[in-house]
Design a protein around this motif. Sequence first.
Motif, short mmCIF file in Angstrom:
data_model
loop_
_atom_site.label_atom_id
_atom_site.label_comp_id
_atom_site.label_asym_id
_atom_site.label_seq_id
_atom_site.Cartn_x
_atom_site.Cartn_y
_atom_site.Cartn_z
N SER A 54 0.75 -1.31 0.09
CA SER A 54 0.33 -0.10 -0.07
C SER A 54 0.69 1.33 -0.01
N ARG B 124 -2.79 4.21 -10.37
CA ARG B 124 -1.90 4.21 -9.63
C ARG B 124 -0.54 4.85 -9.97
N GLU C 19 -4.35 0.15 -3.65
CA GLU C 19 -4.09 1.63 -3.13
C GLU C 19 -2.65 2.03 -3.07
N GLY C 20 -1.77 1.42 -3.60
CA GLY C 20 -0.31 1.69 -3.75
C GLY C 20 -0.17 2.87 -4.77
#
Length: 316
Positions: free
Chosen positions: A24, A71, A48-49
Amino acid sequence: MSCRPEHRAVLLREAVDALAIRPSGTYVDGTFGAGGHSRAILQRLAPEGRVLALDQDPRAVVAGRALADDRLTVLHARFGDLRAVLSAAGIAVEPAIDGVLLDVGVSSPQIDTAERGFSFRHDAPLDMRMDTTRGETAAQWLARADVREITEVIRNYGEERFAFQIAKKIVAVRRERPLATTGELAALVRATVWTREPGQDAATRTFQAVRIHINQELEQLALVLPQAMSILKDGGRLVVISFHSLEDRIVKRFMRAEALPDVHSMKLPLRADQLPAARLRLVGKAVRPGADELAANPRARSAVMRVAERLARKVA
């Protein structure tokens, strides 16, 4: 340097392993290039990284922004402006980053694109700018610099023992005609350097030196290292891949200095707990490509990777 159709990210597995990826986490790739390292980091991240990639080459930025991954954020910037660029993009920087990766120097796509003017293997306009939107080209600089300045650049950045002779020849030739192409510069250097290392083109050191100067590569590296350290979370990793001794010397000295207390303070009557705390921990020894990688990608032969970890900050 031969032309290769496929870019290979150097020390790819080793560099990503060294970052000790937190799924993350938020990571900075300071030199996106062809995106090999960024892609490998993304493969290890959770939804969510995040990867924040910088590159001063507009072509690399366009290619990066074409990737379909929410991302990944690709910013057009020199990594020497790291903190300012991240702040301007609305990204919290102190300390909010889990890892910083820097793959320093010219990229294979830049070398292999003849019109960029990085390679003496192709006859092309003498440009050499990584960021083609600003700054002097190599041809413009060589047209105005005096013998002393050209000598210093070629000697200091190329470690070329014939730097003075090359500089004198450049200034003499430009009185008759401008040096406009890589072929002209390479031919001039080859005619001036009468001995060379086995297997190395006589123009190699001069081209390296002019490129480093035009792009302020060593200055940018010296600027980014303390910024990278300052934005790392406790336990975050700094991973730097360099390709010649001038770069590696800067990285090695920085990491060693930040891993040791200030030696000047040790001369003062201070207790151990009053000495400045180390801010980095060196992780392992310098890493070089293995035989398999060198066989697949000869351009990796001079690569050196160094790794350091951000130590916990003292609580005031």
